[in-house]
Design a protein around this motif. Structure first.
Motif, PDB file in Angstrom:
ATOM      1  N   CYS A  46       0.851  -1.195   0.000  1.00 15.75           N
ATOM      2  CA  CYS A  46       0.000   0.000   0.000  1.00 15.75           C
ATOM      3  C   CYS A  46       0.882   1.238   0.000  1.00 15.75           C
ATOM      4  CB  CYS A  46      -0.903   0.004   1.224  1.00 15.75           C
ATOM      5  SG  CYS A  46      -1.988  -1.443   1.341  1.00 15.75           S
ATOM      6  N   ALA A  47       0.425   2.271  -0.703  1.00 12.07           N
ATOM      7  CA  ALA A  47       1.217   3.498  -0.788  1.00 12.07           C
ATOM      8  C   ALA A  47       1.447   4.112   0.580  1.00 12.07           C
ATOM      9  CB  ALA A  47       0.512   4.498  -1.701  1.00 12.07           C
ATOM     10  N   GLU A  48       0.447   3.986   1.474  1.00 17.19           N
ATOM     11  CA  GLU A  48       0.608   4.605   2.795  1.00 17.19           C
ATOM     12  C   GLU A  48       1.600   3.847   3.674  1.00 17.19           C
ATOM     13  OE1 GLU A  48      -3.264   2.188   2.833  1.00 17.19           O
ATOM     14  OE2 GLU A  48      -2.198   3.581   1.506  1.00 17.19           O
ATOM     15  N   ARG A  49       2.077   2.662   3.191  1.00 18.15           N
ATOM     16  CA  ARG A  49       3.072   1.927   3.975  1.00 18.15           C
ATOM     17  C   ARG A  49       4.447   1.986   3.325  1.00 18.15           C
ATOM     18  NH1 ARG A  49       0.533  -1.453   7.524  1.00 18.15           N
ATOM     19  NH2 ARG A  49       2.576  -1.394   8.564  1.00 18.15           N
ATOM     20  N   ALA A  50       4.639   2.951   2.442  1.00 21.52           N
ATOM     21  CA  ALA A  50       5.908   3.035   1.717  1.00 21.52           C
ATOM     22  C   ALA A  50       7.083   3.270   2.655  1.00 21.52           C
ATOM     23  CB  ALA A  50       5.836   4.150   0.669  1.00 21.52           C
ATOM     24  N   LYS A  51       6.897   4.126   3.632  1.00 19.20           N
ATOM     25  CA  LYS A  51       7.999   4.436   4.544  1.00 19.20           C
ATOM     26  C   LYS A  51       8.376   3.187   5.357  1.00 19.20           C
ATOM     27  CE  LYS A  51       7.829   8.475   6.259  1.00 19.20           C
ATOM     28  NZ  LYS A  51       7.479   9.659   7.083  1.00 19.20           N
ATOM     29  N   THR A  52       7.345   2.427   5.808  1.00 17.24           N
ATOM     30  CA  THR A  52       7.625   1.189   6.542  1.00 17.24           C
ATOM     31  C   THR A  52       8.339   0.191   5.637  1.00 17.24           C
ATOM     32  OG1 THR A  52       5.644   1.527   7.896  1.00 17.24           O
ATOM     33  CG2 THR A  52       6.565  -0.691   7.843  1.00 17.24           C
ATOM     34  N   PHE A  53       7.920   0.145   4.358  1.00 22.45           N
ATOM     35  CA  PHE A  53       8.557  -0.769   3.410  1.00 22.45           C
ATOM     36  C   PHE A  53      10.039  -0.440   3.255  1.00 22.45           C
ATOM     37  CE2 PHE A  53       9.765  -2.165  -0.841  1.00 22.45           C
ATOM     38  CZ  PHE A  53       9.294  -3.477  -0.850  1.00 22.45           C
ATOM     39  N   ARG A  54      10.376   0.880   3.197  1.00 19.04           N
ATOM     40  CA  ARG A  54      11.778   1.282   3.064  1.00 19.04           C
ATOM     41  C   ARG A  54      12.578   0.905   4.306  1.00 19.04           C
ATOM     42  NH1 ARG A  54       9.471   6.217   0.981  1.00 19.04           N
ATOM     43  NH2 ARG A  54       9.675   6.325  -1.306  1.00 19.04           N
ATOM     44  N   THR A  55      11.889   0.838   5.471  1.00 17.60           N
ATOM     45  CA  THR A  55      12.598   0.435   6.690  1.00 17.60           C
ATOM     46  C   THR A  55      13.055  -1.018   6.584  1.00 17.60           C
ATOM     47  OG1 THR A  55      11.210   1.937   7.992  1.00 17.60           O
ATOM     48  CG2 THR A  55      12.396   0.221   9.205  1.00 17.60           C
ATOM     49  N   ILE A  56      12.234  -1.855   5.966  1.00 15.06           N
ATOM     50  CA  ILE A  56      12.594  -3.269   5.819  1.00 15.06           C
ATOM     51  C   ILE A  56      13.574  -3.454   4.669  1.00 15.06           C
ATOM     52  CG2 ILE A  56      11.664  -5.587   5.412  1.00 15.06           C
ATOM     53  CD1 ILE A  56       8.993  -4.574   6.497  1.00 15.06           C
ATOM     54  N   TYR A  57      13.339  -2.742   3.545  1.00 18.30           N
ATOM     55  CA  TYR A  57      14.182  -2.875   2.363  1.00 18.30           C
ATOM     56  C   TYR A  57      14.777  -1.503   2.032  1.00 18.30           C
ATOM     57  CZ  TYR A  57      11.371  -7.126   1.931  1.00 18.30           C
ATOM     58  OH  TYR A  57      10.745  -8.305   2.162  1.00 18.30           O
ATOM     59  N   PRO A  58      15.835  -1.090   2.711  1.00 13.92           N
ATOM     60  CA  PRO A  58      16.395   0.256   2.486  1.00 13.92           C
ATOM     61  C   PRO A  58      16.990   0.439   1.086  1.00 13.92           C
ATOM     62  CG  PRO A  58      17.815  -1.056   3.920  1.00 13.92           C
ATOM     63  CD  PRO A  58      16.570  -1.830   3.752  1.00 13.92           C
ATOM     64  N   MET A  59      17.354  -0.649   0.399  1.00 20.75           N
ATOM     65  CA  MET A  59      17.958  -0.531  -0.922  1.00 20.75           C
ATOM     66  C   MET A  59      16.900  -0.521  -2.027  1.00 20.75           C
ATOM     67  SD  MET A  59      21.047  -0.342  -0.057  1.00 20.75           S
ATOM     68  CE  MET A  59      21.802  -0.402  -1.672  1.00 20.75           C
ATOM     69  N   ALA A  60      15.641  -0.608  -1.681  1.00 19.65           N
ATOM     70  CA  ALA A  60      14.589  -0.653  -2.697  1.00 19.65           C
ATOM     71  C   ALA A  60      14.396   0.722  -3.335  1.00 19.65           C
ATOM     72  CB  ALA A  60      13.278  -1.124  -2.075  1.00 19.65           C
ATOM     73  N   SER A  61      14.060   0.714  -4.623  1.00 19.91           N
ATOM     74  CA  SER A  61      13.770   1.965  -5.327  1.00 19.91           C
ATOM     75  C   SER A  61      12.435   1.811  -6.043  1.00 19.91           C
ATOM     76  CB  SER A  61      14.869   2.285  -6.343  1.00 19.91           C
ATOM     77  OG  SER A  61      14.965   1.239  -7.298  1.00 19.91           O
ATOM     78  N   PHE A  62      11.633   2.857  -6.071  1.00 23.79           N
ATOM     79  CA  PHE A  62      10.297   2.821  -6.664  1.00 23.79           C
ATOM     80  C   PHE A  62      10.356   3.416  -8.069  1.00 23.79           C
ATOM     81  CE2 PHE A  62       9.628   2.949  -2.093  1.00 23.79           C
ATOM     82  CZ  PHE A  62       8.718   1.908  -1.910  1.00 23.79           C
ATOM     83  N   GLN A  63       9.792   2.722  -9.029  1.00 22.96           N
ATOM     84  CA  GLN A  63       9.725   3.272 -10.389  1.00 22.96           C
ATOM     85  C   GLN A  63       8.802   4.480 -10.429  1.00 22.96           C
ATOM     86  OE1 GLN A  63       8.534   0.067 -12.918  1.00 22.96           O
ATOM     87  NE2 GLN A  63      10.539  -0.954 -12.890  1.00 22.96           N
ATOM     88  N   THR A  64       7.736   4.444  -9.610  1.00 21.81           N
ATOM     89  CA  THR A  64       6.829   5.590  -9.505  1.00 21.81           C
ATOM     90  C   THR A  64       6.988   6.193  -8.120  1.00 21.81           C
ATOM     91  OG1 THR A  64       5.237   4.530 -10.991  1.00 21.81           O
ATOM     92  CG2 THR A  64       4.442   6.346  -9.610  1.00 21.81           C
ATOM     93  N   PRO A  65       7.392   7.455  -8.025  1.00 19.05           N
ATOM     94  CA  PRO A  65       7.589   8.057  -6.699  1.00 19.05           C
ATOM     95  C   PRO A  65       6.291   8.023  -5.896  1.00 19.05           C
ATOM     96  CG  PRO A  65       8.522   9.415  -8.426  1.00 19.05           C
ATOM     97  CD  PRO A  65       7.725   8.377  -9.112  1.00 19.05           C
ATOM     98  N   LEU A  66       6.413   7.694  -4.590  1.00 20.34           N
ATOM     99  CA  LEU A  66       5.283   7.630  -3.682  1.00 20.34           C
ATOM    100  C   LEU A  66       5.467   8.626  -2.567  1.00 20.34           C
ATOM    101  CD1 LEU A  66       4.866   3.741  -3.364  1.00 20.34           C
ATOM    102  CD2 LEU A  66       3.540   5.302  -4.789  1.00 20.34           C
ATOM    103  N   MET A  67       4.368   9.206  -2.145  1.00 23.82           N
ATOM    104  CA  MET A  67       4.420  10.149  -1.038  1.00 23.82           C
ATOM    105  C   MET A  67       4.566   9.388   0.271  1.00 23.82           C
ATOM    106  SD  MET A  67       1.361  12.750  -2.142  1.00 23.82           S
ATOM    107  CE  MET A  67       1.606  13.695  -0.630  1.00 23.82           C
TER     108      MET A  67
END
Length: 454
Positions: free
Chosen positions: A1-22
């Motif tokens: 979910c877009a609203e969990r993007a920050k939590t997702f980056r905490t688990i996978y700090p090297m991940a990059s999004f093709q579409t920027p998410l707020m």
């Protein structure tokens, strides 16, 4: 979910999004908490899974996955166990989802069963209890298996061997029963309270009048957890001689007949009557069933009194107090009782057990049966048509019932006695109930009662 993007980056700090998410997260969770929330959400819809499957799916170290699972288990949100047949390791599943899966599974198992008619069920039950020709048991082991099935069902003492055992054991010999009793494998006695010992009768000074029709049952000591002590008055309704004999057995322990006569100071005939009273009251038993035969057979007693008997033929066992205590709590006792009913009938429902005497309220049994079904130990469903309420069965009894249903009709006549546990006329089969005092046999053909030929 877009609203969990920050939590997702905490688990996978090297991940990059093709579409920027707020960044919509209200707060940033730490690494362990983020993994915990992610696995909790995933288990809410994934069903049973293993820690290795989760580690491969999320591309995370298995140690981090197991730590999160243990925290969820401690909070009561997930359960561990073996849920899928093709997996041998420990599996994990969300608690509410597992309950839904279990409920759906039970419903599917119940719908898969096609019920049989009462006549088909009766035809099967005659085989289940070894009455149908060709299904009889043999030898000591066969008699032991039969007693395991019928234990707890009280019948007149003088009917057990002639009308029950001889019907189900091929070439029945009384010595088979004596051997099982003398070796301690089997015991016998009355388990229900005598009417004269009940509180409402004690005030009226009712006496116990023993007869050869005194109801008794057999029990296998190894699986006797279903037995329970009667609540009747201790020695109410007994004569003074019977009370003296009881006190002697209580103080001295198991004793032979001649020892009882020598120590209580009464005639042999008086001691016999006193023993009869104690048997009828459910207070004593004996090492051998031949002890009871000596009291049941009037000719044998008469020969003994006239002095025309062999002392070795009186009886070979000792008399002792019948002990019914066990160490189980109420729920464990109910489970043992339910399994005993299932051993006797294979399939149990409320109408079927109308002749059983030592049962609590059906509601208590129903709750216990449901608990056993939830544990997967028995099956629930609609096995016999035409009867209200829930029905429960042993798994192999269901398969056996299906096999009998496919067999062609058999016009062979099968006779049972009125006191037989299979006298279910007016209970599951149509017709007026046949009382035990009736001397006429019940004739069954293809599971249906027929009139005796002239």
């Amino acid at each position: 979910c877009a609203e969990r993007a920050k939590t997702f980056r905490t688990i996978y700090p090297m991940a990059s999004f093709q579409t920027p998410l707020m960044d919509l997260d209200g707060k940033i969770a730490d690494y362990d908490t983020a993994i915990l929330e992610m696995i909790q959400s995933f288990l809410g819809h994934s069903g049973p899974t293993t820690s290795l499957e989760l580690a491969n799916y999320f591309i995370l170290p298995i140690a981090h996955i197991e730590q999160a699972l243990l925290r969820l288990e401690a909070s009561g949100l997930v359960l561990r166990g073996h849920f899928r047949n093709q997996h041998d390791g420990i599996e994990w599943c969300e608690r509410r989802l597992l309950a839904r899966i279990h409920h759906v599974t039970i419903c599917q198992l119940r719908k898969a069963i096609e019920p049989v008619t009462a006549a088909q069920f009766m035809r099967w039950l005659l085989k289940w209890q070894h009455v149908t020709p060709g299904t009889q048991l043999t030898g000591q082991q066969g008699l032991l298996e039969l007693i395991k099935q019928l234990q707890g069902f009280e019948l007149p003492a003088n009917r057990w061997e002639r009308h029950i055992f001889a019907k189900r054991i091929k070439y029945y010999d009384p010595s088979l029963l004596d051997f099982l009793c003398l070796t301690g494998a089997v015991g016998w006695g009355r388990l229900t309270s005598h009417p004269a010992t009940r509180p409402e009768s004690v005030s009226k000074n009712r006496r116990i009048m023993p007869t050869s029709a005194t109801p008794i049952t057999f029990f296998v000591r190894e699986i006797s957890d279903w037995m329970k002590t009667s609540e009747a008055n201790h020695l109410a309704g007994l004569s003074s001689i019977a009370k003296t004999i009881y006190q002697f057995l209580h103080d001295r322990g198991a004793s032979f007949f001649v020892d009882i006569v020598r120590n209580v100071g009464h005639l042999k005939s008086e001691v016999e009557s006193g023993l009869w009273e104690l048997v009828a009251a459910g207070k004593i038993s004996a090492d051998s069933f031949d002890n009871l035969r000596a009291l049941i057979d009037p000719k044998r007693r008469l020969r003994k009194r006239r002095g025309r008997h062999n002392p070795l033929q009186i009886s070979g066992g000792r008399w002792s107090i019948l002990s019914l205590d066990n160490q189980l709590n109420h729920d464990q006792w109910l489970e043992a009782l339910c399994f005993q009913l299932l051993r006797r009938y294979g399939i149990v429902f409320r109408d079927l057990i109308a002749r059983e005497k030592m049962l609590p309220r059906w509601r208590e049994l129903l709750i216990t049966f449901r608990r056993l079904e939830d544990r997967g130990e028995i099956r629930g469903g609609r096995f016999v048509s035409g009867f209200l309420g829930e029905q429960f069965a042993l798994p192999y009894a269901v398969e056996s019932l299906r096999a009998v249903k496919k067999e062609p009709p058999n016009d062979e006549l099968i006779a049972v006695y009125p006191e037989d546990p299979l006298n279910l006329i007016g209970i599951i089969l149509p017709g007026a109930r046949v009382v035990m005092s009736t001397k006429k046999k019940i004739l069954l053909q293809n599971g249906v009662q027929i009139e005796a030929p002239l």
